[in-house]
Write a protein that holds these residues in place. Structure first.
Motif, PDB file in Angstrom:
ATOM      1  N   ASN A   1      43.332  61.543 -30.686  1.00 36.06           N
ATOM      2  CA  ASN A   1      42.519  61.394 -31.368  1.00 36.06           C
ATOM      3  C   ASN A   1      41.115  61.243 -30.436  1.00 36.06           C
ATOM      4  O   ASN A   1      40.895  60.452 -29.470  1.00 36.06           O
ATOM      5  N   VAL A   2      40.656  62.318 -29.863  1.00 35.77           N
ATOM      6  CA  VAL A   2      39.567  62.547 -29.128  1.00 35.77           C
ATOM      7  C   VAL A   2      38.229  62.933 -29.011  1.00 35.77           C
ATOM      8  O   VAL A   2      37.977  64.115 -29.777  1.00 35.77           O
ATOM      9  N   ILE A   3      36.953  61.813 -28.991  1.00 31.51           N
ATOM     10  CA  ILE A   3      35.863  63.032 -29.630  1.00 31.51           C
ATOM     11  C   ILE A   3      35.122  62.880 -27.959  1.00 31.51           C
ATOM     12  O   ILE A   3      35.603  61.483 -27.423  1.00 31.51           O
ATOM     13  N   GLU A   4      34.667  64.371 -27.461  1.00 26.18           N
ATOM     14  CA  GLU A   4      33.868  64.072 -26.167  1.00 26.18           C
ATOM     15  C   GLU A   4      32.442  64.948 -26.526  1.00 26.18           C
ATOM     16  O   GLU A   4      32.638  66.068 -27.051  1.00 26.18           O
ATOM     17  N   THR A   5      31.641  64.144 -25.860  1.00 32.63           N
ATOM     18  CA  THR A   5      30.107  65.227 -25.687  1.00 32.63           C
ATOM     19  C   THR A   5      29.683  64.615 -24.340  1.00 32.63           C
ATOM     20  O   THR A   5      29.823  64.196 -24.255  1.00 32.63           O
ATOM     21  N   ASP A   6      28.499  65.440 -23.967  1.00 33.48           N
ATOM     22  CA  ASP A   6      27.545  64.920 -23.535  1.00 33.48           C
ATOM     23  C   ASP A   6      26.795  63.977 -23.794  1.00 33.48           C
ATOM     24  O   ASP A   6      26.615  63.394 -25.228  1.00 33.48           O
ATOM     25  N   ALA A   7      25.846  62.954 -23.041  1.00 38.49           N
ATOM     26  CA  ALA A   7      24.864  61.854 -22.759  1.00 38.49           C
ATOM     27  C   ALA A   7      23.759  61.761 -24.623  1.00 38.49           C
ATOM     28  O   ALA A   7      23.375  61.801 -25.427  1.00 38.49           O
TER      29      ALA A   7
ATOM     30  N   GLY B   1      30.383  56.740 -20.498  1.00 40.77           N
ATOM     31  CA  GLY B   1      31.445  55.811 -20.969  1.00 40.77           C
ATOM     32  C   GLY B   1      32.336  56.395 -22.058  1.00 40.77           C
ATOM     33  O   GLY B   1      32.447  57.567 -21.958  1.00 40.77           O
ATOM     34  N   ALA B   2      33.330  55.316 -22.072  1.00 43.25           N
ATOM     35  CA  ALA B   2      34.191  55.787 -23.080  1.00 43.25           C
ATOM     36  C   ALA B   2      34.700  54.683 -24.039  1.00 43.25           C
ATOM     37  O   ALA B   2      34.939  53.619 -23.385  1.00 43.25           O
TER      38      ALA B   2
ATOM     39  N   ARG C   1      25.854  53.115 -23.433  1.00 46.33           N
ATOM     40  CA  ARG C   1      26.897  52.420 -23.228  1.00 46.33           C
ATOM     41  C   ARG C   1      26.582  50.815 -24.448  1.00 46.33           C
ATOM     42  O   ARG C   1      27.014  51.008 -25.337  1.00 46.33           O
ATOM     43  N   TYR C   2      25.254  51.492 -24.393  1.00 48.23           N
ATOM     44  CA  TYR C   2      24.461  50.711 -25.692  1.00 48.23           C
ATOM     45  C   TYR C   2      25.225  50.865 -27.398  1.00 48.23           C
ATOM     46  O   TYR C   2      25.765  50.618 -28.279  1.00 48.23           O
ATOM     47  N   LEU C   3      24.939  52.319 -27.069  1.00 51.09           N
ATOM     48  CA  LEU C   3      25.802  52.983 -28.721  1.00 51.09           C
ATOM     49  C   LEU C   3      26.872  53.206 -28.616  1.00 51.09           C
ATOM     50  O   LEU C   3      27.334  52.958 -29.761  1.00 51.09           O
ATOM     51  N   LEU C   4      27.732  53.491 -27.803  1.00 55.17           N
ATOM     52  CA  LEU C   4      28.882  52.691 -27.523  1.00 55.17           C
ATOM     53  C   LEU C   4      30.065  51.827 -27.966  1.00 55.17           C
ATOM     54  O   LEU C   4      30.193  51.043 -28.685  1.00 55.17           O
ATOM     55  N   GLN C   5      28.513  51.073 -27.433  1.00 48.16           N
ATOM     56  CA  GLN C   5      28.808  49.038 -28.238  1.00 48.16           C
ATOM     57  C   GLN C   5      28.864  48.935 -29.142  1.00 48.16           C
ATOM     58  O   GLN C   5      29.794  48.359 -29.754  1.00 48.16           O
ATOM     59  N   LEU C   6      27.961  49.929 -30.376  1.00 47.14           N
ATOM     60  CA  LEU C   6      27.470  49.710 -31.484  1.00 47.14           C
ATOM     61  C   LEU C   6      28.490  49.933 -31.899  1.00 47.14           C
ATOM     62  O   LEU C   6      28.997  50.271 -33.449  1.00 47.14           O
ATOM     63  N   LEU C   7      29.215  51.234 -31.565  1.00 49.86           N
ATOM     64  CA  LEU C   7      29.940  51.912 -32.047  1.00 49.86           C
ATOM     65  C   LEU C   7      31.338  50.871 -32.672  1.00 49.86           C
ATOM     66  O   LEU C   7      31.795  50.776 -33.721  1.00 49.86           O
TER      67      LEU C   7
ATOM     68  N   VAL D   1      15.725  58.035 -23.588  1.00 48.13           N
ATOM     69  CA  VAL D   1      16.755  59.253 -24.072  1.00 48.13           C
ATOM     70  C   VAL D   1      16.333  59.957 -24.452  1.00 48.13           C
ATOM     71  O   VAL D   1      15.599  61.799 -24.792  1.00 48.13           O
ATOM     72  N   ARG D   2      15.269  59.371 -26.108  1.00 48.21           N
ATOM     73  CA  ARG D   2      14.825  60.890 -27.545  1.00 48.21           C
ATOM     74  C   ARG D   2      12.984  60.656 -26.585  1.00 48.21           C
ATOM     75  O   ARG D   2      13.340  62.374 -27.041  1.00 48.21           O
ATOM     76  N   SER D   3      12.979  60.588 -25.870  1.00 49.70           N
ATOM     77  CA  SER D   3      11.296  60.384 -25.224  1.00 49.70           C
ATOM     78  C   SER D   3      11.426  62.141 -24.423  1.00 49.70           C
ATOM     79  O   SER D   3      10.543  62.662 -23.846  1.00 49.70           O
ATOM     80  N   GLY D   4      12.706  61.933 -23.859  1.00 49.41           N
ATOM     81  CA  GLY D   4      12.864  62.852 -22.698  1.00 49.41           C
ATOM     82  C   GLY D   4      12.552  62.178 -21.124  1.00 49.41           C
ATOM     83  O   GLY D   4      12.453  63.414 -20.482  1.00 49.41           O
ATOM     84  N   SER D   5      12.088  61.223 -21.504  1.00 53.79           N
ATOM     85  CA  SER D   5      11.770  60.637 -20.055  1.00 53.79           C
ATOM     86  C   SER D   5      12.985  59.610 -19.277  1.00 53.79           C
ATOM     87  O   SER D   5      13.052  59.083 -18.353  1.00 53.79           O
ATOM     88  N   ALA D   6      14.337  59.771 -19.804  1.00 52.18           N
ATOM     89  CA  ALA D   6      15.078  59.297 -19.325  1.00 52.18           C
ATOM     90  C   ALA D   6      15.716  59.602 -17.980  1.00 52.18           C
ATOM     91  O   ALA D   6      15.703  60.778 -17.912  1.00 52.18           O
ATOM     92  N   GLY D   7      15.361  58.665 -16.884  1.00 49.74           N
ATOM     93  CA  GLY D   7      16.117  58.908 -15.628  1.00 49.74           C
ATOM     94  C   GLY D   7      17.852  58.271 -15.784  1.00 49.74           C
ATOM     95  O   GLY D   7      18.358  57.972 -17.307  1.00 49.74           O
ATOM     96  N   ARG D   8      18.406  58.657 -15.201  1.00 49.27           N
ATOM     97  CA  ARG D   8      19.800  58.341 -14.667  1.00 49.27           C
ATOM     98  C   ARG D   8      20.773  56.352 -15.484  1.00 49.27           C
ATOM     99  O   ARG D   8      21.163  56.266 -16.622  1.00 49.27           O
ATOM    100  N   ALA D   9      19.608  55.614 -14.927  1.00 48.83           N
ATOM    101  CA  ALA D   9      20.157  54.475 -15.273  1.00 48.83           C
ATOM    102  C   ALA D   9      19.447  53.827 -16.953  1.00 48.83           C
ATOM    103  O   ALA D   9      20.758  52.981 -17.742  1.00 48.83           O
ATOM    104  N   GLU D  10      18.473  54.836 -17.293  1.00 47.27           N
ATOM    105  CA  GLU D  10      18.324  53.876 -19.238  1.00 47.27           C
ATOM    106  C   GLU D  10      19.746  55.386 -19.990  1.00 47.27           C
ATOM    107  O   GLU D  10      19.222  55.183 -20.696  1.00 47.27           O
ATOM    108  N   THR D  11      19.741  56.617 -19.440  1.00 46.50           N
ATOM    109  CA  THR D  11      20.444  56.978 -19.870  1.00 46.50           C
ATOM    110  C   THR D  11      21.933  56.712 -20.314  1.00 46.50           C
ATOM    111  O   THR D  11      22.792  56.202 -21.017  1.00 46.50           O
TER     112      THR D  11
END
Length: 117
Positions: free
Chosen positions: A72-78, A55-56, A32-38, A17-27
């Protein structure tokens, strides 16, 4: 039960994602991984973090809701979520620009991010 994303798989998705080369599956994996860490860093049910359509999670100790829209809700794009969670984008900047929608008095997760350096 939701499958736990392993560190290597999660980091690969984030890097894509950070390199700009992600498809839908990688995104999806990165989000989901970063939500899991949170969720691991701040377990609880008082704040809902939404990154549609991927995800949420409910995080942060405190009063929890049981029905309807949480207070209390936070919403943003991937892309914004990955930038916030990795420290590439600051919380205040993201909120001020409108890239992150925040509602509720407890919906400030700035002390919890970035999730990885």
């Amino acid at each position: 039960m939701v499958r736990k994303i392993q560190m290597g798989e999660g980091r690969a998705g984030v890097d894509a994602v950070r390199s700009g080369s992600a498809g839908r599956a990688e995104t999806a994996t990165a989000v989901r991984y970063l939500l899991q860490l949170l969720e691991e860093r701040a377990p609880g049910k008082s704040v809902e973090v939404r990154v549609p359509p991927f995800g949420a999670v409910q995080v942060v100790q405190g009063p929890q809701h049981t029905r309807g829209t949480p207070p209390n809700v936070i919403e943003t794009d991937a892309e914004t979520w990955v930038a916030l969670a990795t420290g590439a984008l600051g919380w205040d900047e993201a909120v001020a620009s409108g890239a992150v929608s925040v509602s509720g008095t407890r919906a400030d997760i700035s002390p919890l991010i970035p999730l990885r350096p």
